[in-house]
Design a protein around this motif. Structure first.
Motif, PDB file in Angstrom:
ATOM      1  N   PHE A 143       0.817  -1.234  -0.021  1.00 21.61           N
ATOM      2  CA  PHE A 143      -0.126  -0.230   0.037  1.00 21.61           C
ATOM      3  C   PHE A 143       0.822   1.365  -0.028  1.00 21.61           C
ATOM      4  O   PHE A 143       0.601   2.432  -0.540  1.00 21.61           O
ATOM      5  N   ALA A 144       1.887   1.357   0.780  1.00 21.28           N
ATOM      6  CA  ALA A 144       2.663   2.396   1.067  1.00 21.28           C
ATOM      7  C   ALA A 144       3.600   2.760  -0.460  1.00 21.28           C
ATOM      8  O   ALA A 144       3.995   3.830  -0.719  1.00 21.28           O
ATOM      9  N   MET A 145       3.652   1.437  -1.124  1.00 20.72           N
ATOM     10  CA  MET A 145       4.727   1.506  -2.550  1.00 20.72           C
ATOM     11  C   MET A 145       3.722   1.678  -3.438  1.00 20.72           C
ATOM     12  O   MET A 145       4.049   1.606  -4.970  1.00 20.72           O
ATOM     13  N   ARG A 146       2.362   1.695  -3.432  1.00 19.39           N
ATOM     14  CA  ARG A 146       1.426   1.632  -4.576  1.00 19.39           C
ATOM     15  C   ARG A 146       1.844   2.573  -5.784  1.00 19.39           C
ATOM     16  O   ARG A 146       1.317   2.373  -6.835  1.00 19.39           O
ATOM     17  N   PHE A 147       2.434   3.724  -5.479  1.00 17.12           N
ATOM     18  CA  PHE A 147       2.520   4.753  -6.508  1.00 17.12           C
ATOM     19  C   PHE A 147       3.749   4.463  -7.113  1.00 17.12           C
ATOM     20  O   PHE A 147       4.160   5.562  -8.168  1.00 17.12           O
ATOM     21  N   SER A 148       4.524   3.417  -6.880  1.00 14.43           N
ATOM     22  CA  SER A 148       6.010   3.286  -7.451  1.00 14.43           C
ATOM     23  C   SER A 148       5.740   2.679  -8.598  1.00 14.43           C
ATOM     24  O   SER A 148       5.041   1.607  -8.649  1.00 14.43           O
ATOM     25  N   ALA A 149       6.626   2.897  -9.776  1.00 18.98           N
ATOM     26  CA  ALA A 149       6.425   2.463 -11.023  1.00 18.98           C
ATOM     27  C   ALA A 149       7.234   1.370 -11.079  1.00 18.98           C
ATOM     28  O   ALA A 149       7.132   0.344 -11.956  1.00 18.98           O
ATOM     29  N   LYS A 150       8.128   0.963 -10.445  1.00 18.44           N
ATOM     30  CA  LYS A 150       9.347   0.184 -10.232  1.00 18.44           C
ATOM     31  C   LYS A 150       8.863  -1.229  -9.754  1.00 18.44           C
ATOM     32  O   LYS A 150       7.863  -0.879  -8.482  1.00 18.44           O
ATOM     33  N   ALA A 151       9.261  -2.656  -9.989  1.00 17.88           N
ATOM     34  CA  ALA A 151       8.908  -3.684  -9.550  1.00 17.88           C
ATOM     35  C   ALA A 151       9.458  -3.869  -7.971  1.00 17.88           C
ATOM     36  O   ALA A 151      10.528  -3.113  -7.703  1.00 17.88           O
ATOM     37  N   VAL A 152       8.898  -4.543  -7.265  1.00 14.54           N
ATOM     38  CA  VAL A 152       9.361  -5.020  -5.870  1.00 14.54           C
ATOM     39  C   VAL A 152      10.614  -5.791  -6.241  1.00 14.54           C
ATOM     40  O   VAL A 152      10.759  -6.729  -6.935  1.00 14.54           O
ATOM     41  N   THR A 153      11.645  -5.419  -5.365  1.00 17.57           N
ATOM     42  CA  THR A 153      12.838  -6.147  -5.349  1.00 17.57           C
ATOM     43  C   THR A 153      13.174  -6.894  -4.222  1.00 17.57           C
ATOM     44  O   THR A 153      12.653  -6.482  -3.066  1.00 17.57           O
ATOM     45  N   GLN A 154      14.107  -7.780  -4.195  1.00 24.02           N
ATOM     46  CA  GLN A 154      14.600  -8.259  -2.838  1.00 24.02           C
ATOM     47  C   GLN A 154      15.208  -7.246  -1.833  1.00 24.02           C
ATOM     48  O   GLN A 154      15.208  -7.420  -0.635  1.00 24.02           O
ATOM     49  N   ASP A 155      16.125  -6.635  -2.503  1.00 21.16           N
ATOM     50  CA  ASP A 155      16.874  -5.442  -1.661  1.00 21.16           C
ATOM     51  C   ASP A 155      15.551  -4.519  -0.899  1.00 21.16           C
ATOM     52  O   ASP A 155      15.590  -4.183   0.293  1.00 21.16           O
ATOM     53  N   GLU A 156      14.368  -4.193  -1.606  1.00 18.95           N
ATOM     54  CA  GLU A 156      13.568  -3.101  -1.020  1.00 18.95           C
ATOM     55  C   GLU A 156      12.933  -4.078   0.103  1.00 18.95           C
ATOM     56  O   GLU A 156      12.531  -3.499   1.081  1.00 18.95           O
ATOM     57  N   LEU A 157      12.724  -5.517  -0.186  1.00 15.69           N
ATOM     58  CA  LEU A 157      12.093  -6.079   0.813  1.00 15.69           C
ATOM     59  C   LEU A 157      12.787  -6.536   2.067  1.00 15.69           C
ATOM     60  O   LEU A 157      12.535  -6.261   3.305  1.00 15.69           O
ATOM     61  N   MET A 158      14.129  -6.375   1.939  1.00 10.95           N
ATOM     62  CA  MET A 158      15.193  -6.503   3.043  1.00 10.95           C
ATOM     63  C   MET A 158      15.014  -4.818   3.721  1.00 10.95           C
ATOM     64  O   MET A 158      15.379  -5.031   4.865  1.00 10.95           O
ATOM     65  N   ALA A 159      14.707  -3.916   3.022  1.00 14.45           N
ATOM     66  CA  ALA A 159      14.898  -2.498   3.621  1.00 14.45           C
ATOM     67  C   ALA A 159      13.609  -2.294   4.128  1.00 14.45           C
ATOM     68  O   ALA A 159      13.827  -1.026   5.112  1.00 14.45           O
ATOM     69  N   THR A 160      12.591  -2.505   3.904  1.00 17.45           N
ATOM     70  CA  THR A 160      11.219  -1.961   4.412  1.00 17.45           C
ATOM     71  C   THR A 160      10.858  -1.978   5.845  1.00 17.45           C
ATOM     72  O   THR A 160      11.507  -2.964   6.288  1.00 17.45           O
ATOM     73  N   LYS A 161      10.484  -0.989   5.959  1.00 16.56           N
ATOM     74  CA  LYS A 161       9.990  -0.801   7.620  1.00 16.56           C
ATOM     75  C   LYS A 161       8.758  -1.609   8.040  1.00 16.56           C
ATOM     76  O   LYS A 161       8.507  -1.763   9.169  1.00 16.56           O
ATOM     77  N   TYR A 162       8.011  -1.810   6.858  1.00 18.40           N
ATOM     78  CA  TYR A 162       6.663  -2.336   7.165  1.00 18.40           C
ATOM     79  C   TYR A 162       6.685  -3.831   7.246  1.00 18.40           C
ATOM     80  O   TYR A 162       6.010  -4.600   8.118  1.00 18.40           O
ATOM     81  N   ALA A 163       7.550  -4.403   6.520  1.00 22.42           N
ATOM     82  CA  ALA A 163       7.642  -6.099   6.299  1.00 22.42           C
ATOM     83  C   ALA A 163       9.068  -6.395   6.312  1.00 22.42           C
ATOM     84  O   ALA A 163       9.580  -7.066   5.230  1.00 22.42           O
ATOM     85  N   PRO A 164       9.864  -6.193   7.108  1.00 29.58           N
ATOM     86  CA  PRO A 164      11.196  -6.659   7.115  1.00 29.58           C
ATOM     87  C   PRO A 164      11.527  -8.260   7.053  1.00 29.58           C
ATOM     88  O   PRO A 164      10.900  -8.740   7.966  1.00 29.58           O
ATOM     89  N   PHE A 165      12.321  -8.663   6.220  1.00 24.88           N
ATOM     90  CA  PHE A 165      12.703  -9.859   6.033  1.00 24.88           C
ATOM     91  C   PHE A 165      14.004 -10.430   7.028  1.00 24.88           C
ATOM     92  O   PHE A 165      14.822  -9.544   7.102  1.00 24.88           O
ATOM     93  N   LYS A 166      14.101 -11.437   7.378  1.00 27.21           N
ATOM     94  CA  LYS A 166      15.183 -12.078   8.263  1.00 27.21           C
ATOM     95  C   LYS A 166      16.253 -11.849   7.645  1.00 27.21           C
ATOM     96  O   LYS A 166      17.247 -11.436   8.365  1.00 27.21           O
ATOM     97  N   ASP A 167      16.509 -12.134   6.389  1.00 29.63           N
ATOM     98  CA  ASP A 167      17.628 -12.199   5.776  1.00 29.63           C
ATOM     99  C   ASP A 167      17.416 -12.311   4.145  1.00 29.63           C
ATOM    100  O   ASP A 167      16.323 -12.493   3.639  1.00 29.63           O
ATOM    101  N   GLU A 168      18.247 -12.638   3.319  1.00 31.87           N
ATOM    102  CA  GLU A 168      18.334 -12.454   1.890  1.00 31.87           C
ATOM    103  C   GLU A 168      17.748 -13.874   1.319  1.00 31.87           C
ATOM    104  O   GLU A 168      16.655 -13.755   0.542  1.00 31.87           O
ATOM    105  N   HIS A 169      17.971 -14.876   2.036  1.00 32.79           N
ATOM    106  CA  HIS A 169      17.447 -16.197   1.751  1.00 32.79           C
ATOM    107  C   HIS A 169      15.851 -16.271   1.968  1.00 32.79           C
ATOM    108  O   HIS A 169      15.178 -16.874   1.071  1.00 32.79           O
TER     109      HIS A 169
END
Length: 106
Positions: free
Chosen positions: A29-55
């Protein structure tokens, strides 16, 4: 099919420590206006849904790629996938034409 995927995704979410669906929805929802695709790096850095690690983030992408297909890939990802398919097709043609096994190619 949905009833089968619910327990599977729940088990994977537990195993890989994926963020909750609510957290992922908040990120999207926060990124809905972004034209770029979601990336693994974005998921690692987001404050809403941080992932544990790259794997964990890679497993998340792989899971949804298997379900949704190429629609989840960026343009660069689709181009890379097409190049890999062409390479595999050429390799198979070469192997079939000259009677060479995959082990002999290495």
């Amino acid at each position: 099919l949905d009833l089968l995927l619910l327990p599977v995704s729940g088990l994977l979410r537990w195993h890989f420590h994926w963020p909750s669906c609510a957290n992922m929805n908040a990120h999207f929802f926060a990124m809905r206006f972004s034209a770029k695709a979601v990336t693994q790096d974005e998921l690692m850095a987001t404050k809403y849904a941080p992932f544990k690690d790259e794997h964990s983030a890679r497993a998340f992408f792989d899971y949804y790629y298997r379900i949704l297909g190429e629609a989840v890939l960026s343009d660069a990802g689709r181009q890379y996938l097409n190049e890999m398919r062409q390479e595999q097709c050429a390799l198979k043609y070469f192997m079939d034409s000259y009677g060479i096994s995959g082990d002999e190619m290495l």
